[in-house]
Design an enzyme around this catalytic site. Structure first.
Site, PDB file in Angstrom:
ATOM      1  N   ASP A 140      -9.470   0.038   4.043  1.00 19.71           N
ATOM      2  CA  ASP A 140      -8.895  -0.933   3.097  1.00 19.71           C
ATOM      3  C   ASP A 140      -9.923  -2.005   2.762  1.00 19.71           C
ATOM      4  O   ASP A 140     -11.136  -1.737   2.778  1.00 19.71           O
ATOM      5  CB  ASP A 140      -7.616  -1.520   3.741  1.00 19.71           C
ATOM      6  CG  ASP A 140      -6.589  -1.941   2.715  1.00 19.71           C
ATOM      7  OD1 ASP A 140      -6.904  -2.799   1.886  1.00 19.71           O
ATOM      8  OD2 ASP A 140      -5.460  -1.424   2.758  1.00 19.71           O
ATOM      9  N   HIS A 204      -5.379  -7.865   0.587  1.00 23.91           N
ATOM     10  CA  HIS A 204      -4.726  -6.560   0.640  1.00 23.91           C
ATOM     11  C   HIS A 204      -4.818  -5.919   2.024  1.00 23.91           C
ATOM     12  O   HIS A 204      -3.822  -5.462   2.597  1.00 23.91           O
ATOM     13  CB  HIS A 204      -5.387  -5.683  -0.422  1.00 23.91           C
ATOM     14  CG  HIS A 204      -4.750  -4.354  -0.648  1.00 23.91           C
ATOM     15  ND1 HIS A 204      -4.999  -3.264   0.144  1.00 23.91           N
ATOM     16  CD2 HIS A 204      -3.875  -3.938  -1.593  1.00 23.91           C
ATOM     17  CE1 HIS A 204      -4.311  -2.233  -0.318  1.00 23.91           C
ATOM     18  NE2 HIS A 204      -3.620  -2.611  -1.365  1.00 23.91           N
ATOM     19  N   SER A 535       0.777   0.665  -1.991  1.00 23.66           N
ATOM     20  CA  SER A 535      -0.075   0.132  -0.924  1.00 23.66           C
ATOM     21  C   SER A 535       0.736  -0.467   0.208  1.00 23.66           C
ATOM     22  O   SER A 535       0.283  -0.489   1.342  1.00 23.66           O
ATOM     23  CB  SER A 535      -0.927  -1.021  -1.459  1.00 23.66           C
ATOM     24  OG  SER A 535      -2.061  -0.546  -2.085  1.00 23.66           O
TER      25      SER A 535
END
Ligand SMILES: *[C@@H]1O[C@H](CO)[C@@H](O)[C@H](O)[C@H]1NC(C)=O
Ligand SMILES: *[C@@H]1O[C@H](CO)[C@@H](O)[C@H](O)[C@H]1NC(C)=O
Ligand SMILES: *[C@@H]1O[C@H](CO)[C@@H](O)[C@H](O)[C@H]1NC(C)=O
Ligand SMILES: *[C@@H]1O[C@H](CO)[C@@H](O)[C@H](O)[C@H]1NC(C)=O
Ligand SMILES: *[C@@H]1O[C@H](CO)[C@@H](O)[C@H](O)[C@H]1NC(C)=O
Ligand SMILES: *[C@@H]1O[C@H](CO)[C@@H](O)[C@H](O)[C@H]1NC(C)=O
Length: 743
Positions: A140, A204, A535
């Protein structure tokens, strides 16, 4: 991938509106060097230096030192390399012995509090004693290690099996929760906001890691919104961080390097919340290649399905050896009220943490506030496109903007507005944050508001802080979640499953560049943020897979996926007309998945048979598997015989057709048990199961059966299910038949 608010405006404005043609296309010179991946399958046997092999291959085709062009030599878990090559050099390598595929590197894109409880999985849920030995690998954008979600108080020593490392750079340190962290960056296109360490300057990666395996943190919220306890699926598991995503995206060569390490480092499950915006053949896609070698080493890869929905065939992470996860809503929704000077109130769907305290602001129509230096200014200003508004007029006011595809707040933010009301044609089932107070109202409310603006002297308005309500219809698959059918292998159902991915609260980066809305001008730095995307659903499934593995450490990736799929909570086409193409087997149920009764297991050999049947060459299959596997009559499996926990068949429209599926289930429930087949199907599907009763005498015993499906479909899809029922366990597989134009 997280859903972002502003993909279109900028592009349309630059490419069509104002007329600069820079960045809207352009040819690539065949002599220029681009990054190619040369994939060579499994590690070669014996005592060979793999790196020397890669270098000598490169030297055979490149007229300069290999070190100048070589970016990565993959040699821990599989063989291959990434290098800067011309088209000619890449073509020469394609024909070399030992090469499976050569492909141009592409950039992939990145695709919680109450969510686990919503899934029947609360703080008191039993945990396995070995949960703290489970290592979750996150590929990620890195992680914010100081987040309370990664506090390692009470954690024992790092598990012995861990072979990875930690890059202690730029204040980044690992602990007993985040036991490993590395970054992968082969590109020089970085932006000043990118931090050259595993530290997350996006938010994220911190969000996904805390959703999969973050510890319990009570009283988490985003400015009071979604208040509660946040936790990951396996709060006592360890996290290994592989940072591959940067401000420009996530390059294939970095993704492969991360897989190469994660597999060799000893992670138990890999989570990948990113993907392409097109479908590729399995061995021309970094995630499919990486997850194949992960599977070979007993590691399940959980993938986000993508945010390309609701368009059909928009799911691109589709390899049959990984888990593809769709996103659904949870039982809460957020709305933001707008009040006008005439006391009328309208509700929009955004996340607004700003509190204007009910103060009424001057309210104007954007079409009346153009910046006259642009030609046709009011044409752009009515949509509030960036640069189109007159700052002198707009500053300090609330602006009303007409509907524009992909509207965002950059224009009103630049013009110094106090807030904005956007007219929105979509009935949004998810919400975004913006750097200033924003509400989006539907088209009809927008017309009424515009009329108020046009007929009122000194119009005023205010925007309230977002409030939260119960969402009665949950769960349903959200509009943006990518849909099947599978564009690569039509007769394997994808996505596999769905998990919460809408308005999820989880940990966030606290870097100066990582604000709540990730937009310029936003100064809100928070420990927790609410975002949406597949996600966010992917790490829920990763956490669930890790949870199952903590009870059943010897189960294969396919067995874990089967347990998750066959115990999923059924969903209804009443809420999602695309049915299984939206939600696969249904809504993930991690507790039940620890006790599925039976599993549909599969190992490398099963995927090899599948690949033979798909027409992959024996040479390539041998390279990929690293042994002398070959495609013979017995090993040439049809797609319908891959031991998958779902059944899919496609045909040309209008024809009736029939298929035979062979399946084998393994008993993982009580030793002595008898399961009966229960079939649910509409009249257009005729389904038979032979035998229809399976009896088991010991744990681990396998029983095979044959399913015959006849379909008469016309132009549509039909779905049903097969349930093996022993009175306690209901081992449920979805069955989908559809007419496809891709045949
Ligand atoms: C971690 O948690 C412990 C126990 O709640 C607390 O005392 C400690 O301050 C926390 N550490 C950090 C770095 O926040
Ligand atoms: C490292 O930490 C120190 C002390 O907290 C801080 O002043 C400095 O800015 C940090 N550096 C980076 C690169 O984050
Ligand atoms: C902006 O608006 C002000 C006030 O109406 C006006 O005087 C000015 O000319 C406008 N500027 C532009 C660039 O449109
Ligand atoms: C109008 O646009 C020009 C060009 O972008 C900009 O320089 C100017 O400041 C703007 N004027 C106002 C009043 O917004
Ligand atoms: C405002 O009202 C006038 C007169 O009724 C009308 O011509 C005009 O189109 C309206 N403008 C908008 C933006 O609705
Ligand atoms: C395996 O079956 C597929 C499809 O029926 C066929 O295209 C392929 O040539 C077969 N391969 C071998 C080695 O028999």
């Amino acid at each position: 991938m997280a859903v972002h608010a502003s993909p279109f405006t900028w592009l349309i404005l630059i490419c069509f509106g104002i007329g600069f043609l820079i960045g809207c296309g352009g040819a690539i010179d065949s002599n220029s060097r681009q990054v190619y991946i040369v994939y060579m399958g499994d590690l070669p046997k014996g005592d060979v230096s793999i790196q020397s092999l890669h270098i000598s291959m490169l030297q055979g085709v490149v007229p300069r030192a290999a070190s100048e062009v070589l970016l990565y030599s993959y040699r821990r878990s599989f063989s291959g390399f990434a290098a800067k090559l011309t088209t000619d050099e890449a073509n020469k390598l394609r024909d070399k012995e030992g090469v499976v595929s050569v492909f141009l590197s592409q950039k992939k894109q990145l695709h919680t509090s109450r969510t686990w409880e919503f899934m029947g999985f609360n703080k008191k849920t039993k945990t396995s004693v070995i949960e703290s030995d489970i290592i979750v690998g996150m590929i990620d954008s890195g992680v914010w290690p100081e987040s309370e979600s990664f506090n390692d108080t009470g954690f024992g020593p790092v598990p012995n099996k861990w072979k990875g490392s930690c890059q202690n750079l730029a204040n980044f340190t690992c602990n007993k929760k985040i036991i490993g962290a590395r970054y992968y960056l082969s590109d020089d296109e970085t932006d000043p906001t990118d931090i050259l360490s595993p530290r997350d300057s996006d938010g994220h990666g911190t969000h996904t890691a805390s959703t999969a395996a973050g510890g319990l943190v009570s009283h988490a919220s985003l400015y009071g919104l979604a208040k509660g306890t946040v936790r990951g699926g396996v709060p006592s598991a360890r996290i290994a961080v592989y940072k591959v995503c940067w401000s420009y995206g996530c390059s294939d060569e970095d993704i492969l390097a991360a897989f190469d390490d994660a597999i060799a480092d000893g992670v138990d499950v890999i989570s990948v919340s990113l993907g392409s915006s097109f479908a590729s053949d399995y061995f021309y896609d970094s995630i499919a290649i990486g997850s194949f070698h992960a599977m070979k080493n007993g590691i399940l890869t959980s993938n986000s399905a993508g945010n390309g929905g609701p368009v059909p065939a928009s799911v691109f992470n589709v390899s049959p050896w990984s888990l593809s996860v769709a996103a659904n809503t949870i039982d809460r929704k957020f709305f933001t009220k707008v009040k006008l000077g005439n006391n009328q109130i309208y509700e929009g769907a955004t996340i607004n943490t700003f509190d204007l305290k009910g103060k009424m602001y001057p309210f104007i129509y954007a079409g009346d506030a153009p910046n006259a230096t642009l030609g046709a200014a009011s044409f752009y200003s009515r949509y509030c496109l960036p640069g189109s508004l007159n700052t002198t007029i707009v500053r300090g006011k609330i602006v009303f903007c007409e509907y524009f595809i992909g509207w965002d707040s950059d224009g009103v933010m630049q013009a110094g507005a106090a807030g904005a009301v956007f007219q929105d044609a979509e009935n949004k089932d998810y919400q975004f944050s913006f750097p200033l107070p924003v509400s989006n109202v539907n088209m009809n409310d927008g017309r009424i508001i515009l009329n108020y603006l046009n007929t009122t002297e000194n119009p005023t308005a205010t925007i309230f802080k977002t409030t939260q309500d119960n969402n009665q219809f949950a769960p349903f698959v959200v509009s943006f979640s990518s849909r099947g059918p599978n564009p690569v292998t039509a007769d394997i159902l994808k996505p596999d499953i769905t998990a919460p991915g809408v308005d999820i609260l989880a940990a966030w980066s606290e870097s100066e560049t990582t604000s709540v809305s990730e937009s310029q001008g936003d100064t809100r730095i928070t420990k927790y943020n609410i975002i949406s995307g597949t996600s966010m659903s992917c790490p829920h499934a990763t956490g669930a897979a890790a949870y199952v593995k903590s009870f059943h450490p010897t189960w294969s990736p396919a067995a874990i996926r089967s347990a998750l799929m066959t115990t999923a909570i059924p969903m209804t086409p009443m809420n999602n007309i695309e049915g299984e193409f939206a939600y696969g087997a249904g809504h993930i149920n991690p507790l039940q998945a620890t006790d599925p009764g039976l599993v549909y297991d599969a190992g490398e050999i099963d995927y090899v048979k599948f690949l033979c049947g798909q027409g992959y060459t024996v040479k390539n299959i041998q390279l990929i598997t690293g042994d002398s596997s070959s495609c013979s009559d017995e090993t040439n499996g049809t797609v319908w015989d891959l031991n998958y926990p779902s059944f899919a068949l496609s045909s040309t429209p209008g024809k009736s057709f029939s298929r035979v599926f062979h399946r084998t289930v393994t008993n993982v429930g009580p030793a002595v048990s008898t399961y009966k087949a229960v079939i649910n199907a509409p009249p257009v599907l005729v389904i038979q199961v032979q035998p229809s009763v399976l009896s088991f005498e010991y744990v681990g015993q396998k029983q095979s059966f044959v399913v015959t499906i006849e379909a008469q479909l016309g132009n549509s899809m039909a779905s049903g299910s097969l349930i093996w029922d022993d009175g306690v366990h209901k081992v449920k597989s979805p069955i989908v038949a559809y007419a496809s134009l891709m045949q």
